[in-house]
Design a protein around this motif. Structure first.
Motif, PDB file in Angstrom:
ATOM      1  N   LEU A 196     -26.301 -26.856 -28.908  1.00  0.00           N
ATOM      2  CA  LEU A 196     -26.313 -26.094 -27.573  1.00  0.00           C
ATOM      3  C   LEU A 196     -27.105 -27.247 -26.724  1.00  0.00           C
ATOM      4  N   LYS A 216     -25.013 -30.402 -23.607  1.00  0.00           N
ATOM      5  CA  LYS A 216     -25.306 -30.777 -22.220  1.00  0.00           C
ATOM      6  C   LYS A 216     -24.711 -31.962 -21.462  1.00  0.00           C
ATOM      7  N   LEU A 252     -18.426 -23.963 -19.475  1.00  0.00           N
ATOM      8  CA  LEU A 252     -18.801 -22.941 -20.099  1.00  0.00           C
ATOM      9  C   LEU A 252     -19.197 -23.444 -21.633  1.00  0.00           C
ATOM     10  N   VAL A 253     -20.204 -22.801 -22.182  1.00  0.00           N
ATOM     11  CA  VAL A 253     -20.260 -22.955 -23.575  1.00  0.00           C
ATOM     12  C   VAL A 253     -20.433 -21.389 -24.209  1.00  0.00           C
ATOM     13  N   ASP A 258     -21.024 -19.893 -27.966  1.00  0.00           N
ATOM     14  CA  ASP A 258     -21.428 -20.131 -29.493  1.00  0.00           C
ATOM     15  C   ASP A 258     -20.942 -18.838 -30.499  1.00  0.00           C
ATOM     16  N   GLY A 279     -25.525 -13.547 -22.600  1.00  0.00           N
ATOM     17  CA  GLY A 279     -25.355 -14.627 -22.112  1.00  0.00           C
ATOM     18  C   GLY A 279     -25.727 -14.917 -20.707  1.00  0.00           C
ATOM     19  N   GLU A 322     -31.065 -19.216 -25.609  1.00  0.00           N
ATOM     20  CA  GLU A 322     -31.001 -19.652 -24.106  1.00  0.00           C
ATOM     21  C   GLU A 322     -32.163 -20.623 -23.803  1.00  0.00           C
ATOM     22  N   THR A 362     -30.037 -24.076 -23.321  1.00  0.00           N
ATOM     23  CA  THR A 362     -28.723 -23.872 -22.478  1.00  0.00           C
ATOM     24  C   THR A 362     -28.822 -24.340 -21.142  1.00  0.00           C
ATOM     25  N   TYR A 408     -25.879 -25.115 -17.728  1.00  0.00           N
ATOM     26  CA  TYR A 408     -24.661 -24.753 -17.704  1.00  0.00           C
ATOM     27  C   TYR A 408     -24.473 -23.091 -18.151  1.00  0.00           C
ATOM     28  N   TRP A 440     -23.400 -20.002 -20.421  1.00  0.00           N
ATOM     29  CA  TRP A 440     -23.500 -19.882 -21.791  1.00  0.00           C
ATOM     30  C   TRP A 440     -23.339 -18.399 -22.375  1.00  0.00           C
ATOM     31  N   HIS A 478     -23.295 -16.122 -26.159  1.00  0.00           N
ATOM     32  CA  HIS A 478     -23.566 -16.221 -27.554  1.00  0.00           C
ATOM     33  C   HIS A 478     -23.106 -14.856 -28.153  1.00  0.00           C
TER      34      HIS A 478
END
Length: 484
Positions: A344, A348, A354-355, A357, A378, A437, A440, A443, A445, A447
């Motif tokens: 994570l 960056k 958007l990420v 996981d 998230g 978190e 992260t 951005y 995110w 989960h």
């Protein structure tokens, strides 16, 4: 491989065919009875009057099947009922030794795709490693041909691409550690990229050490096998997103719990599935690439097994992560968050839009909502969270949002490091999310804790037994919805 899927404008007069009838049908439509003799028509009519949902007629040269759609509280639930009807129909097709089936939808709304999806997912078989020909049971059903004016060849091809992603993920999750260590997992990713059309780069131990990925390296300390860090990138010409979407998947190929050893049986013997998050990532990328979806998407997978050997990570150790944060490791069985955190933080560098996981992360999530859904949480905005939930409902990969309130940060405080990798006895899924978190920054995110539905110990309709490939269909639907 998945069943072969095809589209046709019509179906032959003599062919194994299933007709999807509107909910509440009591009389057989002429379209579905053209070649039925009168006694057979009367039989079907009687079964419809009795409110049967699946009716079979053996014409000796071919079979006719009738599936009656259901009216449920929502359109999504009605679609799910057709997937489950596909599962039930598959058992009849298997008994009748049907190799090729035509699917004809006679409802006002599209139903052939949902029925085909349920059939195809039910038909999945893990080929495994059997050498005795007597013990092998090859699938009889080989092809589904979807028929109807409400369909197109492109829609059928798209479903086929998604199914290939799900099948790949199921295969990977079902493979044992003896055939899928971290290096072999990376090799599977390379093969998938070559087959579907996305780029794959695998970082070995030397490069991981050079990057100082302290979480991944720490978990790997007790293993005789080296870790890998795989970067998969799908960047088609004409991608509509200026900044990439990044998918991160937990790749713990086998988890003993490390020195915080798991109990066995009923725990450690299932831990080949602890890399299911990584299977989601490669499955989604495969579906996107197969279907030429115009999105720039990157997949990151840190991979290792978690063993108690040699200089294994010990409870109480303090490690420095890729991001520079220090972590007091209070439980070596909370290892997934350690390797995910490095990935994570690494994400960056791509300045992502958007990420997302994916991880079989906590038993707490399973205890909270069971195998029926996925816990998600998230920092993404409400529109994104709602869009994800809608995609989950549409595919019946349902999501339950957990909070990430500031107070939960207290659960992972450490007296000697920046944070601890273990929270309180309560809210375990949330404290794991709160840990992630911290890595992260910069951005939005989300989960997904897929510990419940990723691997099933008993058959459950079209999800089957073993690896399910959960989250692939819903993530694909969500991402497809982002295309401008």
């Amino acid at each position: 491989m998945p069943l072969a899927l095809a589209y046709s404008a019509d179906f032959p007069a003599i062919a194994d065919t299933v007709f999807i009838l509107p909910a509440g049908t009591r009389e057989l439509p002429v379209t579905a009875a053209a070649d039925l003799p009168e006694p057979a028509r009367q039989y079907v009519a009687a079964r419809l009057q009795a409110d049967d949902k699946l009716i079979s007629v053996n014409q000796y040269t071919h079979h006719h099947y009738y599936v009656v759609a259901e009216d449920n509280k929502t359109a999504d639930l009605s679609t799910e009922a057709l997937r489950k009807a596909g599962h039930k129909l598959h058992a009849q097709l298997k008994a009748d030794e049907v190799a090729e089936l035509y699917i004809c939808n006679l409802t006002a709304t599209g139903g052939a795709l949902a029925l085909a999806e349920g059939l195809a997912l039910t038909a999945y078989q893990f080929e495994g490693y059997k050498t005795d020909e007597k013990s092998k049971k090859p699938a009889v059903l080989q092809q589904l041909t979807l028929v109807g004016p409400d369909l197109s060849a492109e829609q059928v091809q798209e479903l086929d691409g998604v199914l290939q992603g799900v099948y790949l993920a199921r295969d990977l999750v079902n493979m044992p550690y003896s055939h899928l260590n971290a290096t072999q997992l990376a090799q599977q990713f390379e093969e998938a990229g070559e087959a579907a059309g996305f780029h794959v780069e695998v970082l070995d131990l030397v490069r991981i050490e050079a990057l100082r990925m302290g979480g991944l390296l720490a978990v790997n300390q007790g293993s005789p096998e080296p870790p890998t860090f795989t970067i998969m990138e799908y960047k088609p010409a004409g991608a509509t997103n200026a900044r990439p979407i990044v998918l991160v998947g937990k790749g713990v190929v086998y988890d003993t719990g490390g020195l915080s050893l798991k109990p066995t049986p009923n725990s450690m013997d299932l831990m080949k599935c602890d890399m299911a998050g990584s299977a989601v990532v490669v499955g989604v990328l495969t579906a996107l690439a197969k279907n030429n979806v115009p999105l720039h998407v990157i997949g990151l997978v840190p991979a290792t097994d978690n063993r108690p050997g040699g200089p294994a990570l010990a409870p109480g150790d303090v490690i420095t992560m890729y991001s520079g944060l220090t972590v007091e490791v209070m439980n070596t069985d909370a290892e997934g968050r350690l390797i995910l955190a490095d990935a994570l933080a690494f994400a960056k560098k791509y300045e992502p839009q958007l990420v997302l996981d994916y991880a079989t992360l906590t038993g707490s999530a399973v205890r909270a909502i069971g195998i029926e859904g996925t816990v998600y949480m998230g920092t993404a905005d409400e529109d994104t969270m709602l869009a994800l939930k809608k995609a989950g409902n549409a595919t019946h990969e349902r999501l339950v949002e957990f909070p990430l309130w500031d107070e939960y940060a207290d659960h992972i405080k450490s007296p000697i490091a920046d944070i601890s990798n273990l929270g309180k006895a309560e809210a375990g899924a949330i404290s794991a999310g709160k840990f992630l978190e911290r890595f992260t920054e910069g951005y939005p995110w989300v989960h997904f804790d897929i510990a419940g539905p990723a691997f099933l110990t008993a058959p459950d309709s079209y999800r089957g037994k073993g690896g399910t490939g959960t989250a692939i269909r819903s993530t694909y639907a969500f991402l497809k919805g982002l295309v401008g």
